[in-house]
Design a protein around this motif. Structure first.
Motif, PDB file in Angstrom:
ATOM      1  N   LYS A  15       0.843  -1.190   0.000  1.00  0.00           N
ATOM      2  CA  LYS A  15       0.000   0.000   0.000  1.00  0.00           C
ATOM      3  C   LYS A  15       0.883   1.247   0.000  1.00  0.00           C
ATOM      4  O   LYS A  15       1.797   1.363   0.820  1.00  0.00           O
ATOM      5  CB  LYS A  15      -0.903   0.006   1.235  1.00  0.00           C
ATOM      6  CG  LYS A  15      -1.766  -1.243   1.360  1.00  0.00           C
ATOM      7  CD  LYS A  15      -2.508  -1.276   2.683  1.00  0.00           C
ATOM      8  CE  LYS A  15      -3.296  -2.569   2.853  1.00  0.00           C
ATOM      9  NZ  LYS A  15      -3.987  -2.641   4.164  1.00  0.00           N
ATOM     10  N   GLU A  28       3.410  -2.632   3.878  1.00  0.00           N
ATOM     11  CA  GLU A  28       3.268  -3.975   3.324  1.00  0.00           C
ATOM     12  C   GLU A  28       2.241  -4.751   4.133  1.00  0.00           C
ATOM     13  O   GLU A  28       2.360  -4.874   5.357  1.00  0.00           O
ATOM     14  CB  GLU A  28       4.610  -4.699   3.355  1.00  0.00           C
ATOM     15  CG  GLU A  28       4.588  -6.055   2.672  1.00  0.00           C
ATOM     16  CD  GLU A  28       5.946  -6.739   2.715  1.00  0.00           C
ATOM     17  OE1 GLU A  28       6.384  -7.245   1.680  1.00  0.00           O
ATOM     18  OE2 GLU A  28       6.563  -6.754   3.806  1.00  0.00           O
ATOM     19  N   ASP A  29       1.226  -5.257   3.448  1.00  0.00           N
ATOM     20  CA  ASP A  29       0.219  -6.082   4.103  1.00  0.00           C
ATOM     21  C   ASP A  29       0.890  -7.361   4.608  1.00  0.00           C
ATOM     22  O   ASP A  29       1.564  -8.055   3.850  1.00  0.00           O
ATOM     23  CB  ASP A  29      -0.897  -6.425   3.111  1.00  0.00           C
ATOM     24  CG  ASP A  29      -2.133  -7.008   3.794  1.00  0.00           C
ATOM     25  OD1 ASP A  29      -1.980  -7.677   4.820  1.00  0.00           O
ATOM     26  OD2 ASP A  29      -3.243  -6.794   3.269  1.00  0.00           O
ATOM     27  N   SER A  30       0.722  -7.670   5.880  1.00  0.00           N
ATOM     28  CA  SER A  30       1.379  -8.840   6.468  1.00  0.00           C
ATOM     29  C   SER A  30       0.744 -10.156   6.052  1.00  0.00           C
ATOM     30  O   SER A  30       1.324 -11.226   6.271  1.00  0.00           O
ATOM     31  CB  SER A  30       1.358  -8.729   8.001  1.00  0.00           C
ATOM     32  OG  SER A  30       0.023  -8.654   8.485  1.00  0.00           O
ATOM     33  N   THR A  31      -0.423 -10.096   5.410  1.00  0.00           N
ATOM     34  CA  THR A  31      -1.131 -11.308   5.000  1.00  0.00           C
ATOM     35  C   THR A  31      -0.588 -11.844   3.677  1.00  0.00           C
ATOM     36  O   THR A  31      -0.386 -11.088   2.734  1.00  0.00           O
ATOM     37  CB  THR A  31      -2.636 -11.046   4.847  1.00  0.00           C
ATOM     38  OG1 THR A  31      -3.150 -10.527   6.076  1.00  0.00           O
ATOM     39  CG2 THR A  31      -3.378 -12.324   4.479  1.00  0.00           C
ATOM     40  N   TYR A  33      -1.631 -13.928   0.606  1.00  0.00           N
ATOM     41  CA  TYR A  33      -2.895 -14.328   0.001  1.00  0.00           C
ATOM     42  C   TYR A  33      -2.690 -15.421  -1.038  1.00  0.00           C
ATOM     43  O   TYR A  33      -1.611 -15.551  -1.622  1.00  0.00           O
ATOM     44  CB  TYR A  33      -3.560 -13.126  -0.684  1.00  0.00           C
ATOM     45  CG  TYR A  33      -3.940 -12.005   0.252  1.00  0.00           C
ATOM     46  CD1 TYR A  33      -5.186 -11.973   0.869  1.00  0.00           C
ATOM     47  CD2 TYR A  33      -3.061 -10.941   0.493  1.00  0.00           C
ATOM     48  CE1 TYR A  33      -5.537 -10.929   1.706  1.00  0.00           C
ATOM     49  CE2 TYR A  33      -3.406  -9.899   1.334  1.00  0.00           C
ATOM     50  CZ  TYR A  33      -4.645  -9.899   1.950  1.00  0.00           C
ATOM     51  OH  TYR A  33      -4.990  -8.865   2.787  1.00  0.00           O
ATOM     52  N   CYS A  38      -6.638 -12.903  -3.169  1.00  0.00           N
ATOM     53  CA  CYS A  38      -6.149 -11.594  -3.597  1.00  0.00           C
ATOM     54  C   CYS A  38      -7.137 -10.913  -4.531  1.00  0.00           C
ATOM     55  O   CYS A  38      -7.444  -9.723  -4.368  1.00  0.00           O
ATOM     56  CB  CYS A  38      -4.790 -11.760  -4.276  1.00  0.00           C
ATOM     57  SG  CYS A  38      -4.013 -10.193  -4.727  1.00  0.00           S
TER      58      CYS A  38
END
Length: 216
Positions: A15, A28-31, A33, A38
């Motif tokens: 992001k 940074e998205d920690s997930t 996918y 996604c």
């Protein structure tokens, strides 16, 4: 920004804040996918922002060269096309076929300075750097180090940017310091790379690599 591995099994989300163009804010998205997860996330984001136009595809890319800011807002430099130019110890080495600079924000509230003569002059000077000539990189091999160092220390995978041979060390410093990783960026080396295969009598095929890095 959406990133994935070449097997399309791991998908990540980066992001980039566009509200304050004078500051570089990346999260940074920690997930991790799956592909289905996604695309479901993107669909929900699009639906939730449909009133303002929703999501729009900008470009596909193969890595971030860096973020740059002159007098106005930040812009992101991307590799949008690449070509394979050789391999070292099984690790592919690429050159840039095409690059693109994407402005982080198009807010009408930007300072007039962003459109001044100096801003345009700086961007024109930057455009004289042709990334499609004499630049090369690898995702899995530290091309900025010698073959002896990589073999003796087994330094592959993790990229170390703090070296005089990484052309875009400064351009990537902000995002690397924030994320504490180099998953989204590529370390560019400016110099010369050439690889030839020769037949050696009685020994099959031998590969000769010629690699010269410039400090320039």
């Amino acid at each position: 920004m959406i990133g994935r591995d070449k097997n399309r099994t791991l998908w990540m989300v980066l992001k980039i804040d566009r509200l304050d163009p004078s500051e570089l804010t990346v999260i940074e998205d920690s997930t991790a996918y799956s592909e289905i997860e996604c695309f479901d996330l993107l669909r929900r984001i699009h639906e939730g922002n449909r009133s303002s136009g929703g999501l729009k595809f900008v470009t596909a890319c193969y890595g971030i060269v860096g973020f740059i800011k002159f007098l106005g807002s930040y812009s992101m430099m991307l590799i949008t096309k690449r070509k394979k130019i050789g391999a070292i110890c099984g690790h592919t080495v690429y050159a840039i076929s095409k690059s693109e600079m994407i402005p982080i924000s198009k807010s009408p509230n930007q300072s007039n300075m962003a459109y001044s003569k100096n801003e345009k002059r700086y961007k024109k000077l930057l455009s004289t750097v042709d990334l499609t000539k004499d630049f090369f990189f690898s995702y899995t091999y530290n091309v900025m180090h010698s073959l002896q160092r990589n073999l003796c220390r087994n330094e592959t995978g993790e990229v170390h940017y703090e070296t005089m041979f990484v052309w875009n060390e400064f351009l990537t410093r902000g995002i690397r310091n924030t994320l504490k990783n180099t998953l989204w960026t590529v370390a560019l080396v400016y110099g010369f790379f050439k690889q030839r295969c020769r037949i050696v009598s009685g020994y099959g095929v031998a590969v000769e690599c010629y690699l010269l890095s410039c400090i320039d």
